[in-house]
Each structure stands twice: as C-alpha cells, then as structure tokens.
Design an enzyme around this catalytic site. Structure first.
Site, PDB file in Angstrom:
ATOM      1  CE1 TYR A  35      -4.147   1.742   0.418  1.00 35.09           C
ATOM      2  CE2 TYR A  35      -3.156   2.700   2.407  1.00 35.09           C
ATOM      3  CZ  TYR A  35      -4.238   2.616   1.351  1.00 35.09           C
ATOM      4  OH  TYR A  35      -5.142   3.320   1.324  1.00 35.09           O
ATOM      5  NE  ARG A  56      -6.387  12.050  -6.070  1.00 36.14           N
ATOM      6  CZ  ARG A  56      -6.510  11.056  -5.474  1.00 36.14           C
ATOM      7  NH1 ARG A  56      -5.610  10.068  -5.138  1.00 36.14           N
ATOM      8  NH2 ARG A  56      -7.472  10.921  -4.388  1.00 36.14           N
ATOM      9  CE  LYS A  68      -6.889   3.118  -1.542  1.00 33.10           C
ATOM     10  NZ  LYS A  68      -7.189   3.987  -0.332  1.00 33.10           N
ATOM     11  CD  GLU A  76      -9.201   4.544  -3.501  1.00 32.93           C
ATOM     12  OE1 GLU A  76     -10.183   4.013  -2.887  1.00 32.93           O
ATOM     13  OE2 GLU A  76      -8.630   5.723  -2.981  1.00 32.93           O
ATOM     14  CG  ASP A  77      -6.263   6.984  -6.183  1.00 31.57           C
ATOM     15  OD1 ASP A  77      -7.269   7.222  -5.146  1.00 31.57           O
ATOM     16  OD2 ASP A  77      -5.377   6.648  -5.824  1.00 31.57           O
ATOM     17  CG  ASP A 137     -11.255   5.015  -0.180  1.00 27.72           C
ATOM     18  OD1 ASP A 137     -11.554   4.960   0.970  1.00 27.72           O
ATOM     19  OD2 ASP A 137      -9.941   4.450  -0.400  1.00 27.72           O
ATOM     20  CG  ASP A 138      -9.535   8.946  -3.730  1.00 25.39           C
ATOM     21  OD1 ASP A 138      -8.581   8.729  -2.870  1.00 25.39           O
ATOM     22  OD2 ASP A 138     -10.002   8.231  -4.539  1.00 25.39           O
ATOM     23  CG  ASN A 167      -1.265   9.192   0.879  1.00 30.19           C
ATOM     24  OD1 ASN A 167      -0.423   9.065   2.140  1.00 30.19           O
ATOM     25  ND2 ASN A 167      -2.451   8.975   1.180  1.00 30.19           N
TER      26      ASN A 167
END
Ligand SMILES: NC(=O)C1=CN([C@@H]2O[C@H](COP(=O)(O)OP(=O)(O)OC[C@H]3O[C@@H](n4cnc5c(N)ncnc54)[C@H](O)[C@@H]3O)[C@@H](O)[C@H]2O)C=CC1
Ligand SMILES: CC(=O)C(=O)O
Ligand SMILES: [Mg+2]
Length: 527
Positions: free
Chosen positions: A127, A180, A198, A269-270, A292-293, A443
């Site tokens: 991760y 992203r 994840k 996600e992302d 999630d973001d 991150n």
C-alpha cells in the site's frame, strides 16, 4: 487512523471468516491447481490430495507444512532485507514488493497469512508509499495480470466480458480509471496497483474472502504524454475520453457488474475530482457504492479530528468551536469539509451555514472566497465571504491564513510535498490551541505536506501529528517520542465494506460513514 497493529491482531482470528462460500470444490486437476494461487498449496499438499488431484510426481516428494512454508518465506524476506542493506529506499522497497507479489501470484493463502501476521511491516509495501512507486513503474514490473481490465475499446462487450472472471461470486470491487493515482497524477492503466493494494487491505483488515474480491481498471486512455510515448505502456494509447463518451463507459461497466453480481459493492478510487463527484452523485442511489477519496478519507479525517479533541482532554462538543484550515480543495479536501461541517452542525444544533464559519479552505490559488471566478461547483458552498474575513483577502496564502486564523487544526490534502514549510509550521506555534493538530495527509510520502520531523521541530513538541503515509515516531530527546499517527482511509474502508456486506445494505449513506468515524475516533489518536 491510526494503529495498524490493533486491526492486525483483531483480524487474525477473523481470517476469511466473512462471506465465506460453502467449502470450496476444486474442479481443477494436476498442474492447473499448482498454477492457481487460490488453490495452490505448493509442497504442502498431503499425499491423499496429491493422489486425488493428480499431483503425484508434479511436486518434490517431501511434504512441507504450512507453518514451515511460512517460516521459509519469512526467512527469505529477512535475507532480502539483509542483502539489500545500504541500497536506496526505492530499490529496497521494490525488492520487497516483488517478493510479496511473487508469493501473491503463487499461493494466496500463504500470502494473506504473511500479510496479516506482519501487517504493520507489509502495509507500506503493498500500500502507500511503495504502491505509488509500483504504479509508476508498472509496465516494467508487470509479469501476470491481476484483476480485470475494461477499456474504451470494449464498449458494447462488457456484459459478456464480466463473465470471463473465474469466481462465481464477487463481494467487493475496487475500481479506478487511473486518472489521479495518490498525489502522482494520471498514471493511466498503471493505476491498477491501487485497487490491488486496497483489496489486500480488505482481506487483511476485514477478513473478506480473497476469492470474492476483484480489482478493476477502467481504461479510457491517459493524458500523461510520457506514458503515451512509452512503447512499453500497457494501456490504450489515446487521450482520455471526456463528457458523455466517458460516462457511457462507466455506465455500461456498472450495469454489467451488477447484472452478474447484484450485491457487489463498488469502491471508486483515485478518480480525478470532476469524475469522482459526478460518478458518486450518479450511482450512489442506484448501486451499493462509495467513493473512497471523498467519503473514506472524510470518515478517517473526522475520526482524527474528534480524536484530537479527546486527546486534548476536552469534551467532544468542543469540536464545534475549533478553527480548521484545510489545504487542498479537491475530492479529498472537499469530502472532509463536507463531513466535518455536517458533524459540527449535528453536534451543536446549528445550521450547516453557521457550521461553515470555522472552516477555511485553501487551494492552489490560495484562500477560497466568493470573489473567486471559475470556482468548482463542489467548492462553492465553502467559499468565504470576504466581509467575514477581517483582514484576509481572496487568494491569501497558507502562511497568511495560519497567522491570522491561528487554527486548532491545519490539514493538508493538496498532493504537494512540503507545502507546510518551516514558516507555516512555526506559525502554528501561535495556534489558539495548546495542542494543535497538523495532518499532512497527502500520499505518497514525498507528497506529504510536511515530514513528521519538520512538524515536531518547527511547530513544537506539543502537537498531534498525523500523515497519510507512514513516518517513524520522532525522537524528541530525553526518552520522549513525538508520536506519528497515520491518517489514511485504509483505517475505514475495510470496515465500511464489511459492514455494508454483513448488513446487506443497498446503499452506503453519509450517516453510515459518520457513525463509523465517530466510533473510530474513540481510539483514534495517540499523542
Ligand atoms: N490520507 C488519505 O487517506 C488520503 C490522501 N489523499 C491524498 O490527497 C491528495 C489530494 O487528493 P485529491 O483531493 O483527490 O486531489 P485533487 O487533485 O482533486 O485536489 C488537489 C487540491 O489541492 C490543491 N492544491 C494544489 N497545489 C496546491 C498548493 N500549492 N497549495 C494549496 N493547495 C494546492 C488543488 O487546487 C486542488 O484543490 C493526494 O496526494 C492524495 O494522495 C487522498 C485521499 C485519501
Ligand atoms: C489513500 C488514498 O486513497 C489516496 O491517497 O488516494
Ligand atoms: Mg485514493
């Protein structure tokens, strides 16, 4: 947020305890089993199984128990650590990722046992931060496919493609379009490493059955010119689809997935901000899904914010009085702001408009006010009226805002490494709080708004510090340590997925995330 060790210990006893299908029938035989990481036991197959499954002669004669295999793996891992000693962090981390990935590809049962037993040590490999490096170098590291890939070229085919996945049941999907990836930008198809990492967390932390998870890449092209020019790039070599063309691909994918597995939960996600908000709005009342973001990050940040109030020895209701500066007005920053405002409004009984007064939002153009032209619609509700600002103007810098507001909390979700510089951190010494909080949540590590050492050195020893990627605790001298908490949505999303699965929820609501984060705040922060 915050303590990997705790969830590792509790998840150990729950390994694969949820959503487990009836005992698995293996329909394969011989070498097919040895090449299937779901069923392979390597040299661990007992003689009876070797006979029954046509494995006699395909393995060395000696039977090595699961424990012995585990010990052998851990000892190879430890020798790798010794052999790479003194080499650059990147080389060491990638070597560690490779050895874990090879095990993942060979024998999932052993892989997840090793992951669960060593979660604190392995999480930074599978991760953030190492997964970021893996995504950046994915085409060179690629050996075997993992998960599924749906591309713009598959339009009209997705309903049949979804049946190519070999497992009969899927409970949890993590989906990205690679636009992203962490704070690393558009990595196109290489972003698949994120859903894989994840979902490993879902197995390790929530005990989700590894045969019921599915990482998915939706490849609609990339705008990353370096990747488009790379002859080894594995994704579509075309610019990203936009507008209706883009949405029609995501629509088709969502319909296909839920046609086969109506109860599957999809974690987005992302995705770049515009699609993150748009897809959440589009699907949240139709499917069991969340972003999630936006939502996971909000939940974990709120847990940290409430935990900070507790760590200050103050009643939780004091949260409503805290001044909070959020740097980064993207999907993550706005998600946090939304949820924190809702929490203040609920706790203090005031309107959301009144609750907003204590929050200050900063993006790459500085303090966000109603004077800003072309403001993203998602940020509009949080723009400050310059009349209420007492000396702060549209576009004020971080240092200007911190000096003027003297916030209780400075929280970064900007994706820009070092943006909490020495000057900004020193200004936090003037905070109205005796124990101010600094959350550098971006991150991977190089994108963190500040390091832990800089935070404790410049802002003082009496801070609550948290970061999105892990840092070591800071030695403050005289045997004292500056404690580093980890503020990462990985502490929330496995629970959100598991809770939704077990409860049979049809939708994932803001209330569910709010409840999760309030409960979580009880043990969230260490100082
Ligand atoms: N710790 C965690 O659990 C999570 C961390 N993140 C991290 O948050 C970061 C941002 O993610 P998103 O919001 O999705 O990205 P985004 O691209 O949607 O938003 C970034 C925001 O930062 C602002 N920004 C850029 N440069 C800035 C500067 N110099 N000063 C102030 N603001 C600046 C931009 O204007 C934009 O509003 C990424 O690094 C990501 O890894 C995201 C989700 C969860
Ligand atoms: C942690 C996470 O989801 C991110 O950095 O995007
Ligand atoms: Mg993310």
């Amino acid at each position: 947020m915050w303590k990997v060790t705790r969830f590792a210990a509790s998840s150990r006893s729950r390994l694969f305890s949820t959503a487990i299908p009836a005992p698995c029938m293996v329909h394969k035989r011989g070498a097919d089993i040895l090449h299937d990481p779901w069923f392979n036991k390597d040299t661990g197959f007992p003689l009876t199984e070797r006979d029954r499954l046509g494995l006699r002669g395909l393995l060395p004669p000696r039977i090595i128990s699961f424990q012995e295999q585990y010990d052998r793996f851990m000892s190879s891992y430890r020798s790798l650590e010794k052999n790479t000693h003194g080499q650059s962090d990147k080389i060491v981390s990638l070597s560690k990722w490779r050895i874990l990935n090879r095990l993942h590809d060979r024998n999932e049962t052993l892989y997840y046992r090793a992951l669960i037993d060593n979660i604190k040590e392995f999480a930074p490999i599978i991760y953030t931060p190492t997964v970021g490096l893996v995504c950046q170098n994915y085409c060179g590291l690629y050996r075997r496919p993992r998960g599924m890939y749906f591309s713009a070229k598959d339009k009209g085919e997705m309903m049949s493609m979804i049946y190519n996945w070999p497992a009969p049941q899927v409970d949890m999907i993590v989906l990205t379009d690679g636009s992203r990836i962490l704070g690393l930008g558009d990595l196109g198809v290489q972003g698949i490493g994120i859903p894989v990492g994840k979902l490993d967390m879902y197995v390790a932390a929530a005990g989700i059955n590894p045969q019921r998870i599915l990482p998915i890449m939706l490849d609609v092209g990339t705008n990353n010119q370096k990747l488009l020019d790379d002859r080894l790039y594995l994704g579509l070599r075309q610019p990203r689809l936009e507008g209706e063309e883009y949405l029609s691909i995501v629509d088709e994918f969502m319909e296909a997935v839920h046609a086969r597995w109506p109860k599957a939960i999809v974690q987005f996600e992302d995705f770049q901000m515009k699609w993150a908000f748009e897809t959440l709005k589009r699907y949240r009342h139709k499917f069991c899904m969340f972003n999630d973001d936006i939502q996971g990050t909000a939940g974990v940040a709120l847990a940290g914010l409430l935990g900070t109030v507790r760590a200050q020895g103050r009643p939780l209701s004091d949260f409503a009085k805290q001044k909070i500066v959020i740097v980064g007005a993207g999907s993550a920053g706005l998600g946090v702001l939304n949820m924190a405002v809702q929490a203040v409004s609920r706790m203090s009984g005031c309107s959301e408009t009144a609750a907003k007064s204590q929050f200050f939002l900063i993006d790459k153009n500085g303090l966000v006010t109603t004077e800003r032209s072309n403001l993203d619609p998602a940020a509009v509700p949080f723009a400050k009226n310059p009349r209420d600002l007492e000396g702060l103007a549209e576009g004020a810098s971080i240092i200007e805002v911190v000096k003027k507001v003297k916030p209780h909390v400075l929280l970064g979700l900007s994706g820009v490494g070092g943006v909490f510089n020495e000057q900004v951190l020193k200004a936090m010494r003037e905070s109205v709080s005796t124990k101010p909080a600094i959350f550098a949540m971006s991150n991977p590590t190089m994108n963190a708004e500040c390091t832990a050492i800089d935070a404790f050195n410049h802002a003082g020893e009496n801070i609550v510090f948290a970061s999105g990627s892990p840092f070591e605790n800071v030695d403050l001298g005289n045997g004292r340590a500056g404690h580093v908490n980890q503020a990462n949505n990985m502490y929330l999303f496995p629970g959100i997925g598991l809770g939704s699965l077990l409860s049979g929820a049809h939708h994932i609501t803001d209330g569910m995330l709010q409840a999760a984060s309030e409960w979580y705040s009880l043990g969230a922060v260490e100082v």
